[in-house]
Enzyme design. Structure first.
Site, PDB file in Angstrom:
ATOM      1  N   ASN A 166       0.821  -1.211   0.000  1.00  0.00           N
ATOM      2  CA  ASN A 166       0.000   0.000   0.000  1.00  0.00           C
ATOM      3  C   ASN A 166       0.854   1.259   0.000  1.00  0.00           C
ATOM      4  O   ASN A 166       0.572   2.226  -0.719  1.00  0.00           O
ATOM      5  CB  ASN A 166      -0.901  -0.001   1.244  1.00  0.00           C
ATOM      6  CG  ASN A 166      -2.379  -0.155   0.900  1.00  0.00           C
ATOM      7  OD1 ASN A 166      -2.769  -0.054  -0.255  1.00  0.00           O
ATOM      8  ND2 ASN A 166      -3.189  -0.401   1.900  1.00  0.00           N
ATOM      9  N   GLU A 226      -6.191  -6.964   5.501  1.00  0.00           N
ATOM     10  CA  GLU A 226      -5.674  -7.844   4.455  1.00  0.00           C
ATOM     11  C   GLU A 226      -5.743  -9.310   4.844  1.00  0.00           C
ATOM     12  O   GLU A 226      -5.102 -10.161   4.236  1.00  0.00           O
ATOM     13  CB  GLU A 226      -4.219  -7.470   4.115  1.00  0.00           C
ATOM     14  CG  GLU A 226      -3.213  -7.759   5.199  1.00  0.00           C
ATOM     15  CD  GLU A 226      -3.037  -6.612   6.178  1.00  0.00           C
ATOM     16  OE1 GLU A 226      -1.986  -6.569   6.829  1.00  0.00           O
ATOM     17  OE2 GLU A 226      -3.947  -5.763   6.299  1.00  0.00           O
TER      18      GLU A 226
END
Length: 316
Positions: free
Chosen positions: A182, A218
């Site tokens: 990210n 996640e």
């Protein structure tokens, strides 16, 4: 109510003539089922849940009020809308019916247009409620089951496995070094990564009853279908390879140049009725998979201390 399916309506009345009148009013538009006593109606409703029930109030034996009470007490039938069809016109009786959970009243002698209109209205309301409920169980980003759906499904499966002393399988999955992904690629590509991994995991669950859900962030979780014991290593291998085949670059991963996953997996009879012990074990094994270098599954069989490593490999 499944989209595109013909709604199923159960008509319950101890007078066959009344059943015929209602059936003629609704003929051709619905899948109609019939019962002329409360016990038979309850059995039909449990075996093949209806989308709506038209229920006579005054019947010998199990009357409409008691049948409605029993329907509301069963998870499989408690959300089915029930319309009372009755010659009773006292306000007190209507109040009693609504208090018990009826959604509407139709008075006898019936008017076919009124019956059709009321049935259409309440079936449409049920369809909308079912759609909202379904959406409430789907993760908005990935499109797979969300944490609420997993919690509900896990509670049911773990309780059944505990009661029947049968093993149940669960796999906790984490995308390796997702924070670094990210930070480097941005949240847009990060969201796309989550979606693609979620789809790959779901598509690798090929047994009817396998459930893939987003656990949080996640992390994902997979519950194995009831009765599909064994082959956990094969299932885990499929998951590892499915994510690697996505071939998503991850230049900031110390595990490898592409996105990969780590898995902690357990399959055994729960020690606790809520299955909390299995989830805790799977979480510890996921941590162990990360400690050993990630891109792998640490799998525990019946003996939680006997762990083995299943590592992801390059696809030829």
């Amino acid at each position: 109510m499944n989209p595109g399916s013909v709604p199923r309506v159960l008509i319950v009345d101890d007078e066959p003539a009344n059943v015929r009148v209602l059936a003629e009013a609704l003929q051709g538009a619905y899948d109609l089922r019939f019962a002329t006593d409360g016990e038979r109606a309850l059995g039909l409703a449990m075996a093949l849940p209806a989308d709506l029930i038209l229920l006579d109030v005054v019947m010998p034996g199990l009357d409409g009020f008691e049948l409605l009470r029993r329907l509301k007490a069963q998870p499989a039938t408690r959300d089915v809308p029930v319309i009372f069809v009755t010659a009773l016109s006292e306000v007190g009786e209507e109040e009693r019916g609504f208090a018990a959970g009826a959604v509407d009243y139709i008075t006898k002698p019936i008017s076919p247009p009124i019956v059709r209109a009321r049935v259409r209205t309440h079936l449409e309301l049920k369809r909308q409620r079912d759609l909202l409920e379904q959406r409430a169980l789907i993760d908005g980003l990935t499109g797979i089951a969300n944490r609420r759906r997993f919690d509900e499904e896990w509670a049911r499966r773990a309780a059944a496995a505990f009661e029947q002393r049968l093993p149940v399988g669960v796999l906790l999955v984490d995308i390796d070094h997702f924070k670094q992904y990210n930070d480097h690629y941005g949240h847009g590509p990060g969201d796309d990564c989550l979606r693609r991994v979620a789809t790959a995991l779901q598509e690798s669950c090929q047994r009817a009853g396998d459930l893939a859900a987003r656990y949080g962030g996640e992390e994902f979780v997979i519950v194995r279908a009831a009765g599909s014991t064994g082959e956990m290593d094969s299932h885990a291998s499929q998951l590892l390879q499915a994510v690697r085949r996505l071939d998503l670059p991850h230049v900031k991963s110390s595990t490898g140049p592409r996105v990969s996953i780590s898995i902690g997996a357990v399959e055994r009879v729960p020690d606790l009725g809520d299955g909390r012990d299995l989830l805790e074990n799977a979480d510890r094994l996921l941590y162990e998979a990360k400690r050993r270098g990630r891109n792998r599954c640490v799998l525990a069989g019946a003996d939680i201390t006997a762990t083995r490593v299943l590592q992801g490999e390059e696809t030829p």
